[in-house]
Scaffold this motif. Structure first.
Motif, PDB file in Angstrom:
ATOM      1  N   ILE A  25     -22.747  47.382  40.933  1.00 47.09           N
ATOM      2  CA  ILE A  25     -21.961  47.826  39.785  1.00 47.09           C
ATOM      3  C   ILE A  25     -21.838  49.339  39.908  1.00 47.09           C
ATOM      4  N   SER A  26     -22.269  50.076  38.930  1.00 45.01           N
ATOM      5  CA  SER A  26     -22.090  51.517  39.035  1.00 45.01           C
ATOM      6  C   SER A  26     -23.446  52.170  39.087  1.00 45.01           C
ATOM      7  N   THR A  27     -23.628  53.120  39.988  1.00 45.42           N
ATOM      8  CA  THR A  27     -24.935  53.772  40.004  1.00 45.42           C
ATOM      9  C   THR A  27     -25.099  54.653  38.781  1.00 45.42           C
ATOM     10  N   GLN A  28     -23.990  55.163  38.282  1.00 44.49           N
ATOM     11  CA  GLN A  28     -24.107  56.066  37.135  1.00 44.49           C
ATOM     12  C   GLN A  28     -24.545  55.330  35.880  1.00 44.49           C
ATOM     13  N   TYR A  29     -24.155  54.077  35.777  1.00 43.93           N
ATOM     14  CA  TYR A  29     -24.513  53.303  34.583  1.00 43.93           C
ATOM     15  C   TYR A  29     -25.610  52.293  34.885  1.00 43.93           C
ATOM     16  N   ARG A  30     -26.283  52.476  36.013  1.00 42.94           N
ATOM     17  CA  ARG A  30     -27.267  51.473  36.427  1.00 42.94           C
ATOM     18  C   ARG A  30     -28.304  51.217  35.347  1.00 42.94           C
ATOM     19  N   SER A  31     -28.742  52.260  34.679  1.00 45.71           N
ATOM     20  CA  SER A  31     -29.822  52.015  33.719  1.00 45.71           C
ATOM     21  C   SER A  31     -29.334  51.284  32.476  1.00 45.71           C
ATOM     22  N   ALA A  32     -28.014  51.140  32.359  1.00 43.33           N
ATOM     23  CA  ALA A  32     -27.503  50.397  31.200  1.00 43.33           C
ATOM     24  C   ALA A  32     -27.590  48.896  31.429  1.00 43.33           C
ATOM     25  N   VAL A  33     -27.533  48.483  32.689  1.00 44.77           N
ATOM     26  CA  VAL A  33     -27.432  47.042  32.945  1.00 44.77           C
ATOM     27  C   VAL A  33     -28.639  46.253  32.447  1.00 44.77           C
ATOM     28  N   PRO A  34     -29.861  46.695  32.766  1.00 43.39           N
ATOM     29  CA  PRO A  34     -30.999  45.942  32.233  1.00 43.39           C
ATOM     30  C   PRO A  34     -30.966  45.882  30.708  1.00 43.39           C
ATOM     31  N   LEU A  35     -30.426  46.928  30.106  1.00 41.67           N
ATOM     32  CA  LEU A  35     -30.398  46.951  28.647  1.00 41.67           C
ATOM     33  C   LEU A  35     -29.408  45.921  28.109  1.00 41.67           C
ATOM     34  N   PHE A  36     -28.306  45.738  28.840  1.00 46.00           N
ATOM     35  CA  PHE A  36     -27.378  44.697  28.412  1.00 46.00           C
ATOM     36  C   PHE A  36     -28.041  43.328  28.517  1.00 46.00           C
ATOM     37  N   ILE A  37     -28.806  43.158  29.578  1.00 47.56           N
ATOM     38  CA  ILE A  37     -29.529  41.891  29.704  1.00 47.56           C
ATOM     39  C   ILE A  37     -30.497  41.741  28.548  1.00 47.56           C
ATOM     40  N   LEU A  38     -31.185  42.824  28.262  1.00 47.98           N
ATOM     41  CA  LEU A  38     -32.130  42.799  27.145  1.00 47.98           C
ATOM     42  C   LEU A  38     -31.428  42.357  25.865  1.00 47.98           C
ATOM     43  N   ILE A  39     -30.285  42.985  25.600  1.00 46.51           N
ATOM     44  CA  ILE A  39     -29.577  42.653  24.365  1.00 46.51           C
ATOM     45  C   ILE A  39     -29.158  41.185  24.384  1.00 46.51           C
ATOM     46  N   ALA A  40     -28.614  40.763  25.526  1.00 46.23           N
ATOM     47  CA  ALA A  40     -28.164  39.376  25.609  1.00 46.23           C
ATOM     48  C   ALA A  40     -29.338  38.427  25.363  1.00 46.23           C
ATOM     49  N   VAL A  41     -30.451  38.691  26.029  1.00 45.11           N
ATOM     50  CA  VAL A  41     -31.604  37.804  25.873  1.00 45.11           C
ATOM     51  C   VAL A  41     -32.063  37.796  24.417  1.00 45.11           C
ATOM     52  N   ILE A  42     -32.157  38.982  23.845  1.00 45.29           N
ATOM     53  CA  ILE A  42     -32.657  39.061  22.474  1.00 45.29           C
ATOM     54  C   ILE A  42     -31.728  38.335  21.512  1.00 45.29           C
ATOM     55  N   LEU A  43     -30.429  38.485  21.743  1.00 43.38           N
ATOM     56  CA  LEU A  43     -29.518  37.876  20.782  1.00 43.38           C
ATOM     57  C   LEU A  43     -29.420  36.369  20.948  1.00 43.38           C
ATOM     58  N   PHE A  44     -29.562  35.898  22.179  1.00 43.05           N
ATOM     59  CA  PHE A  44     -29.398  34.456  22.362  1.00 43.05           C
ATOM     60  C   PHE A  44     -30.723  33.706  22.398  1.00 43.05           C
ATOM     61  N   ARG A  45     -31.768  34.391  22.794  1.00 38.15           N
ATOM     62  CA  ARG A  45     -33.101  33.783  22.747  1.00 38.15           C
ATOM     63  C   ARG A  45     -34.049  34.827  22.184  1.00 38.15           C
ATOM     64  N   PRO A  46     -34.002  35.008  20.877  1.00 37.95           N
ATOM     65  CA  PRO A  46     -34.690  36.155  20.274  1.00 37.95           C
ATOM     66  C   PRO A  46     -36.163  36.244  20.640  1.00 37.95           C
ATOM     67  N   HIS A  47     -36.773  35.144  21.007  1.00 39.96           N
ATOM     68  CA  HIS A  47     -38.201  35.235  21.307  1.00 39.96           C
ATOM     69  C   HIS A  47     -38.447  35.369  22.800  1.00 39.96           C
ATOM     70  N   GLY A  48     -37.400  35.748  23.563  1.00 42.05           N
ATOM     71  CA  GLY A  48     -37.599  35.982  24.985  1.00 42.05           C
ATOM     72  C   GLY A  48     -37.437  34.726  25.808  1.00 42.05           C
ATOM     73  N   ILE A  49     -37.376  34.914  27.121  1.00 43.86           N
ATOM     74  CA  ILE A  49     -37.075  33.778  27.987  1.00 43.86           C
ATOM     75  C   ILE A  49     -38.203  32.761  27.973  1.00 43.86           C
ATOM     76  N   ALA A  50     -39.428  33.238  28.086  1.00 42.86           N
ATOM     77  CA  ALA A  50     -40.546  32.300  28.128  1.00 42.86           C
ATOM     78  C   ALA A  50     -41.267  32.222  26.791  1.00 42.86           C
ATOM     79  N   GLY A  51     -40.896  33.093  25.857  1.00 39.18           N
ATOM     80  CA  GLY A  51     -41.635  33.152  24.607  1.00 39.18           C
ATOM     81  C   GLY A  51     -41.394  31.934  23.738  1.00 39.18           C
ATOM     82  N   ARG A  52     -42.266  31.791  22.721  1.00 45.54           N
ATOM     83  CA  ARG A  52     -42.022  30.711  21.786  1.00 45.54           C
ATOM     84  C   ARG A  52     -41.701  31.306  20.419  1.00 45.54           C
ATOM     85  N   LYS A  53     -41.037  30.514  19.622  1.00 47.00           N
ATOM     86  CA  LYS A  53     -40.703  30.976  18.289  1.00 47.00           C
ATOM     87  C   LYS A  53     -41.980  31.324  17.556  1.00 47.00           C
ATOM     88  N   GLU A  54     -41.915  32.388  16.780  1.00 48.29           N
ATOM     89  CA  GLU A  54     -43.170  32.851  16.189  1.00 48.29           C
ATOM     90  C   GLU A  54     -43.709  31.873  15.155  1.00 48.29           C
TER      91      GLU A  54
END
Ligand SMILES: Nc1ncnc2c1ncn2[C@@H]1O[C@H](COP(=O)(O)OP(=O)(O)OP(=O)(O)O)[C@@H](O)[C@H]1O
Ligand SMILES: Nc1ncnc2c1ncn2[C@@H]1O[C@H](COP(=O)(O)OP(=O)(O)OP(=O)(O)O)[C@@H](O)[C@H]1O
Ligand SMILES: [Mg+2]
Ligand SMILES: [Mg+2]
Lengths: 357, 247, 291, 243, 337
Positions: C258-287
């Motif tokens: 993708i872009s080296t200049q925005y590289r540090s944004a990509v993990p954050l997009f993943i973070l947001i996606a994971v949090i919004l679609f699986r708020p308790h994380g990929i392996a986590g369980r609902k609290e």
């Protein structure tokens, strides 16, 4: 006994801490020497170094504070971003500001009181570009730089100079400050079929990328400016640093007696190997001394005028380490070096003469 | 008789657990309806599925003939549907009085008019009256979190009454409330029922409370309706005695 | 193709580093409901214990033991006693801020009292490379991966299978009730922090040869590990390793494709996606059930 | 009458600067069920919390079997044979039901080799828990959570049980079950101190009753007597019984 | 407000004292002193915004620094190109309100540390945009020569004037905030923080209040940015990175989260304390600062005002204790009759 107050503002914490602390340490070393030798025109120099946190807003406040106390001169900061804001203030107040920044435009903004301690990028980059285009005969070059004002300035400078010499930049790779994993960047490098790689990163990152380059087996000429050939990088990168070449504006590794002596004194005081930023601080103080001695009096208002157009021979003022002349913009002219890392040490392969010797 | 609330085939499953498994009944306007059943039979879950707190797996809910299935609780509340939860649910750091004012304020005017209106949204007096009725005047300025269990339970119920509701669903309002205060609660409930014509659905394990208050009682067991009838009928129903009442 | 596998393997290697640190986060959360924003600095500091010990002439093995010991005392017991105890009852935020201050304190102390320079650090595992899938991977990284997996298995067994582990969890979930059942709450919390201290000191010994010993090296590491822990699932130890690997690989692929200049944004997009679609994380369980 | 198991003498306690118990004095005779009644906010739960070391007693003395237990931590009290089942919701939400129950035995972990049997007995009393043994405790219904707490509290063999409103949220059948369990324990010689707002049923199975008001013990006497005291009935039991 | 003060003479005296300090102290200070005081006022505005989002409404945000950045960049870009200051002010208010509103959406799904990290991601992204979009922001080189405005013919170039300008803005923002948190909205925000599920069932439109809390809080951050740019006269991306967001969070917590005056005290600690410490501890001032923050939190985890409240609560508790004793008919009273 009266005292000469020099105000220092430098990056003692935040991302620029290592750079700024070296700068301060170098300056303190110079002050100790001068004071031990009787001071500046018989007066002791006193310097307090304030921490800008690598934040221009803070730097501005501190320079303001320093100016409120009517200093004889202001030393620092080192980061160009901070200098751009602080230089306005020093310029307005007419106090001489000896800086460590290398961004090309600093001395071209019409600010009257700036004096450099190292080459601006407008001087070092042409030398490097010429070396790559003429000596290495590179047609394609990759540029790897750290995305902050230091790296961006170098990248823009070298790109302009290389293009002017008909060299294409076929990979332009931006990295982050404090980056650790360079696998992706080096993989990109590997794919781009280039004749040489220009690396413009801070010390630790330089060392890490050199290791990764070695790991992925890239055997291209690796070119850098000052930092890449730093002793610290070699210490950290080990044998991965061997073969690295480039231009060194200021180096504590130069085989010049005055610099060797400097290095020795620095290590005796601080117990680690100095880098070029420490030399900037050291030279900064001696530049002020040289200007003062030329005036023959302690006149803060006259210092800038005294420094501009000044030429100093190292023979007359050993603290200047090398012969240097300062032009009307506050830019420097002095010798530079081409160097290569061989068996874990920087070897000066060629000494580049000053432009107007 | 008009129906306020119609529950049609509500189901709520959690993975394999069928907490509510097809419940249907109607609530008539102006009645006080009891909802009882063994622990874990799905009463609270039914409330939550009906009131938009949980999305029902299947089924529909009608309020005054309009489909309200899955409607957000805040909107339901503003349609005049009030409730309490089984677990204590007050605002612990707010004072008792503030708790009560909050319970009513969102029913007054619009968001904008509230912003420009008085600080207590015109509910200060009503809140004070409610506090006095439940004999908590000396506690009005105290943090709700510092009240005793029974006091919080009363406050919780009082909050449900603050908005002048048309339909109130209470989940075990009597648990932990002193018998004397329980009388007061009953009295208040009847008053709102007769004066405002509000309808009540009450989950409760206190049989005396249910039987003396309710006109009809729905009994649930294992996620389904076991019986519906008058208190007397329910008390005599052998299936209910066996599953629930004991003795 | 070999580039691609280089990226993947390299990413896994970096990811393992994140994972080792992320385990600490997850552990502290699971066993004491605390968030330690100084976790990165906790990994930075032990390396300096080792450097000091070696500077005084200790051999590596002795320096390593001293490091672990010092960490247990300073980063475990003292940390718990002085900072955690007064604040644990007051929710997550004051504690988070206090640990942010602690991070500054540790960084500045190392910088001012030791040095602002970076130092090379000897490696426990020899600094050699191994070719895997056409990619070079260093033995150091393999060491880290093994450690991460080992730590996760060990700690998961401790938490889930032993009475001590359940007492630790109980203490975190409801300290009042834990006390009332006679669970030695204090000791459980102390144990949590001691384990974390051992974990970070081991991580430090493994990671510093790659990261270099420098006062600021904890900054990015701490943040990356935190993100890894959230992506993986904060309340599951094994989430840490999943999150770490994912983060490492994605970071590499993003930088390369993708872009080296925005590289540090990509993990954050993943973070947001994971949090919004699986708020308790990929392996986590609902609290827990909320109504 | 035998010497008291538990005795409070002039106990003062409260929350922060707020004083709730102001010189509370009463004693509980051995081997019976004593029910504490009183209006909401009288300080009943506060008394229990103070006895069990969850709130510091600022003054006064609490004695158990002649021994001073004032301000001992719960761990020591458990070891001395007191157990406490508090009011409200007191579970570990993310642990399984079985693990929640097992934690009731931590203080006795080493000397208790029949733990599985004890848990089995609890499951017999509350079959719903067996069904849910391996699910996360927070998913239980309100009444099931209460059952879990009671089961956990009765796991050990205490000499004195402090139990705060066990009937809240339990179905009538399970209330009977719980009261039956308490009666069984009484038969085994355990002393039980019970707080109940469901006071009529509670007083019926009790031996003694204590009326607590404004943090002070007002009346102590035989349960039957207090149940039929018209003044008590009017103030605390919602009027006279109808039957 | 006046009545409130009259009822508490101590509070009234305190308020007058503070006002005097804020008005007259600067006259005695150096340029640097005024610069730092102006910085305090600016940071207080930003922290007050975060206090609304976090302290009152309970929504953790690590993006406040980004909004300061947005305001500062809007101002820098526009005023350097000759626009008067009110233009970027209006733009910032609109922009930050809209972005803040959007940033609130994740808060509808996740809370606490998860929300913290969503907002942190946004802050990082904003930083990257400031740094990478050179055509707009001049990237790492930054924008310098940001003019200070002229107000009613008075140039704010002078440090003292700019301080009073910042102070005036602080007073305006604080006034608006006081009004907001004292309206029924303030109660709804608190309810949102304490028990969103119950609030919802009482008709509180938690969605809208959550979004509002984010939008208004973020707007205050933006306004602070509008003042920051002409104050420093130069901006580059670095000051608007995560450390600023963390530092604003620190101000809110250390001052006392959810207390109206908390941010002002917090900013005092975060902005002025380090500067003060410099003179006493030299190079070690950050160590001393971090240590002091920790000690403060250890001593009072609920912040400075939390500590103050606990002190003043004593009297109230005593009154309440008495009220209890006098309440409701008792068995004794009954039997006496
Ligand atoms: N989130 C959930 N996940 C899994 N199971 C659940 C969940 N919520 C409820 N249950 C189960 O659904 C069943 C019904 O629970 P509910 O709370 O509705 O019971 P109830 O009738 O209100 O009981 P009580 O009288 O004890 O309050 C219970 O067996 C409970 O364990
Ligand atoms: N955590 C607390 N903080 C402050 N005050 C409290 C707290 N808990 C209880 N109180 C106060 O102490 C008094 C006694 O409370 P307690 O819980 O002991 O009452 P109780 O007799 O158990 O009432 P209930 O029958 O409602 O459970 C109450 O007036 C209450 O306001
Ligand atoms: Mg229920
Ligand atoms: Mg109670």
């Amino acid at each position: 006994q009266a005292q000469v107050k020099i105000a220092c503002v430098s990056e003692l914490s935040g991302p620029g801490a290592t750079v700024g602390i070296n700068f301060r340490n170098g300056a303190n070393l110079a002050i100790d020497e001068i004071n031990a030798a009787g001071g500046l025109l018989g007066q002791k120099i006193e310097m307090n170094c304030a921490d800008s946190q690598t934040n221009p807003g803070v730097a501005r406040g501190l320079v303001q504070k320093a100016l409120d106390a009517n200093p004889y001169a202001v030393l620092g900061p080192v980061y160009s971003g901070s200098i751009k804001v602080t230089a306005q203030l020093t310029s307005e107040s007419g106090v001489t500001n000896v800086i460590g920044g290398e961004a090309a435009e600093l001395t071209q903004m019409g600010l009257k009181t700036l004096i450099r301690t190292s080459f601006g990028q407008q001087i070092s980059m042409p030398k490097l570009a010429a070396y790559m285009a003429d000596d290495l005969k590179a047609k394609n070059v990759a540029v790897i730089w750290v995305n902050n004002d230091f790296g961006k300035g170098g990248r823009d400078g070298i790109t302009k100079e290389l293009k002017a010499r008909g060299v294409t930049i076929s990979a332009d790779i931006s990295t982050e400050a404090a980056q650790v994993d360079f696998a992706a960047d080096v993989a990109k490098l590997k794919q781009a079929e280039v004749d040489a790689v220009f690396i413009y990163l801070h010390e630790e990152e330089s060392a890490r990328i050199l290791k990764e380059i070695q790991k992925q087996g890239i055997k291209k000429p690796l070119i850098g400016e000052t930092t890449l050939l730093n002793q610290k990088v070699i210490e950290l990168a080990g044998d991965a640093a061997n073969g690295v070449r480039g231009h060194v504006g200021l180096t504590a590794d130069a085989p010049i007696p005055s610099i060797e002596a400097y290095r020795h004194k620095f290590m005796a005081k601080y117990n680690y190997v100095p880098d070029h930023n420490s030399m900037k601080g050291y030279l900064g103080i001696y530049t002020i001394k040289a200007g003062t001695q030329k005036m023959g009096k302690l006149d803060p208002k006259g210092l800038t005028a005294a420094l501009k157009g000044l030429s100093v021979k190292a023979a007359d003022e050993p603290g200047m380490l090398m012969d240097v002349s300062i032009d009307q913009n506050g830019d420097l002219d002095r010798i530079g070096f081409l160097a290569e890392v061989q068996n874990g040490t920087t070897v000066i392969t060629k000494t580049l003469p000053a432009l107007k010797p | 008789m008009t129906k306020v609330l119609e529950i049609h085939g509500i189901k709520k499953h959690f993975g394999g657990i069928r907490a509510v498994d097809g419940v249907s009944f109607d609530v008539n306007k102006g009645e006080i309806l009891g909802l009882i059943g063994p622990n874990g039979c799905g009463k609270s879950t039914l409330f939550n599925a009906v009131l938009g707190q949980l999305e029902p797996t299947a089924g529909r809910v009608m309020l005054d003939g309009h489909d309200i299935t899955g409607m957000r609780p805040a909107r339901l509340s503003r349609l005049g549907v009030s409730r309490t939860f089984q677990l204590l649910q007050v605002f612990p750091e707010m004072s008792v009085r503030e708790n009560l004012i909050l319970a009513g304020q969102e029913h007054r005017g619009t968001m904008v008019s509230r912003l420009f209106g008085p600080r207590d949204a015109g509910l200060g007096e009503a809140a004070d009256r409610m506090i006095a009725f439940f004999k908590m005047s000396h506690l009005a300025g105290e943090k709700a979190g510092g009240l005793s269990y029974g006091q919080q339970k009363l406050l919780d119920a009082a909050m449900a009454f603050m908005a002048g509701p048309r339909l109130v669903l209470l989940d075990e309002p009597a648990g932990g409330v002193n018998l004397t205060m329980l009388g007061a609660l009953k009295e208040r409930l009847r008053a709102i029922n007769s004066e405002l014509g509000a309808t009540f659905v009450v989950i409760e394990h206190n049989m005396e409370f249910v039987m003396s208050l309710c006109q009809r009682v729905v009994v649930m067991a294992e996620g389904r309706v076991l019986a519906i009838g008058t208190p007397a009928e329910i008390r005599a129903n052998p299936a209910v005695i066996d599953a629930y009442l004991g003795h | 193709m070999s580039t691609f596998s280089t990226l993947i393997v390299g990413g896994l290697a970096t990811g393992a580093i994140y994972a080792v640190v992320a385990i600490g986060f997850a552990l502290l959360w699971q066993a004491s409901q605390t968030i330690n924003f100084a976790q990165g600095e906790f990994v930075m500091l032990p390396a300096f214990f080792a450097l000091i010990a070696m500077g005084m002439g200790a051999p590596y093995w002795l320096a390593a033991l001293v490091t672990i010991g010092m960490s247990v005392v300073i980063l475990g017991a003292m940390f718990k006693q002085m900072l955690v105890d007064p604040m644990i009852k007051h929710g997550v935020l004051p504690m988070a801020i206090a640990t942010m201050a602690l991070a500054i304190f540790m960084k500045e102390s190392v910088k001012d009292l030791y040095s602002a320079e970076a130092y090379p650090f000897p490696s426990l595992v020899p600094d050699r490379n191994l070719a895997i899938l056409g990619a070079n991977i260093s033995l150091q990284h393999i060491g880290i991966i093994v450690t991460a997996i080992g730590a996760i298995i060990g700690l998961t067994l401790l938490l889930e299978r032993t009475s001590i582990g359940r007492q630790m969890q109980a203490t975190a979930q409801n300290p009042t009730v834990a006390r009332l059942l006679g669970i030695p709450v204090e000791r459980m919390i102390l144990l949590t922090f001691v384990i974390n201290a051992v974990l970070v000191s081991i991580a430090s010994l493994l990671v510093t040869p790659i990261y270099l010993a420098k006062f600021s090296s904890g900054e990015t590491l701490g943040l990356a590990a935190f993100i890894a822990a959230i992506i993986g699932g904060f309340n599951q130890l094994r989430g840490a390793i999943i999150g770490g690997f994912l983060l490492g690989v994605v970071d590499n692929l993003a930088a390369a494709y993708i872009s080296t200049q925005y590289r540090s944004a990509v993990p954050l997009f993943i973070l947001i996606a994971v949090i919004l679609f699986r708020p308790h994380g990929i392996a986590g369980r609902k609290e827990e059930r909320t109504v | 009458m035998s010497e008291p198991v538990l005795a409070l003498e002039n106990v003062t306690a409260g929350y922060g600067r707020m004083t709730i118990l102001n010189g509370t004095t009463f004693s509980v005779p051995r081997g019976g069920i004593t029910t504490v009644i009183g209006p909401n906010g009288a300080g009943k739960s506060t008394v229990f919390k103070t006895i069990f070391g969850m709130l510091p007693a600022r003054a006064g003395r609490i004695g158990f079997e002649g021994r001073d237990i004032t301000n001992l931590p719960p761990r020591d009290l458990l070891a001395a044979g007191i157990c406490y089942i508090p009011q409200g919701r007191n579970i570990f939400p993310q642990l399984s039901v079985r693990h929640n129950i097992e934690l009731g035995a931590v203080t006795a972990a080493r000397r208790l080799d029949d733990l599985p049997r004890r848990i089995e007995r609890a499951f017999e009393r509350f079959p719903a828990l067996r069904e849910k043994a391996s699910v996360q405790a927070s998913t239980l219904s309100g009444g099931q959570q209460k059952q879990l707490e009671i089961a956990r509290g009765l796991l050990l063999d205490p000499k004195l049980i402090l139990i705060d409103e066990p009937s809240i949220g339990l179905s009538p059948k399970l209330v009977q079950e719980t009261f039956a369990a308490l009666q069984e324990l009484r038969a085994a010689g355990v002393t039980i101190l019970l707080i109940e707002q469901n006071a009529r049923s509670a007083l019926e199975i009790s031996d003694h009753a204590l009326v607590l008001e404004l943090g002070q013990a007002r009346i102590f006497g035989p349960a039957k007597e207090i149940l039929h005291d018209p003044r008590v009935a009017e103030l605390f039991l919602g009027g006279l019984a109808h039957d | 407000m006046i009545a409130l003060l009259r009822s508490r003479p101590a509070a009234c005296a305190l308020a007058i004292g503070v006002a005097c300090i804020l008005l007259f102290l600067p006259l005695t200070l150096s340029r640097f002193g005024n610069y730092m005081l102006a910085m305090w006022a600016v940071m207080t505005i930003a922290a007050m915004g975060l206090n609304l989002t976090l302290g009152y409404a309970g929504q953790v945000s690590l993006a406040q620094g980004a909004f300061v950045g947005i305001g500062a960049y809007a101002t820098a870009i526009m005023t350097v190109n000759g626009w008067p200051l009110y233009a970027p002010l209006l733009l910032t208010v609109a922009l930050c309100f809209a972005i803040g509103w959007l940033l609130g959406y994740p808060a509808l799904r996740v809370q606490h540390h998860y929300l913290a990290f969503v907002t942190l991601s946004f802050a990082t992204l904003a930083y990257l945009v400031f740094r990478n979009e050179e055509w707009l922001t001049k990237g790492t080189y930054g924008i310098f020569g940001i003019p200070r405005p002229t107000l009613f013919g008075v140039s704010l170039k002078h440090h003292l004037n700019f301080y009073y300008f910042s102070l005036a803005w602080l007073v305006i923002c604080a006034g608006l905030m006081l009004w907001l948190v004292n309206s029924p909205w303030g109660r709804a925000f608190t309810a949102l923080r304490e028990n969103p599920a119950r609030a919802q069932s009482l008709g509180v439109d938690t969605r809208r209040y959550t979004l509002m809390a984010f939008a208004i809080g973020s707007t205050m951050g933006g306004v602070a940015g509008v003042l920051y740019a002409p104050l420093v006269e130069f901006i580059d991306p670095n000051p608007f990175g995560l450390p600023l967001s963390f530092s604003l969070l620190l101000m809110v917590i250390v001052g006392g989260s959810g207390y109206f005056l908390g941010p002002a005290l917090g900013a005092l600690i975060a902005v002025l304390l380090p500067e003060w410490l410099r003179d006493y501890t030299q190079g070690y001032y950050l160590i001393a600062y971090a240590l002091l923050v920790m000690v403060l939190l250890i001593y009072s985890p609920s912040g400075i005002l939390g500590w103050v409240e606990r002190r003043t609560a004593d009297a109230r508790t005593r009154r309440a204790s008495l009220a209890r004793q006098a309440a409701v008919p008792t068995y004794d009273a009954g039997s006496a009759s």
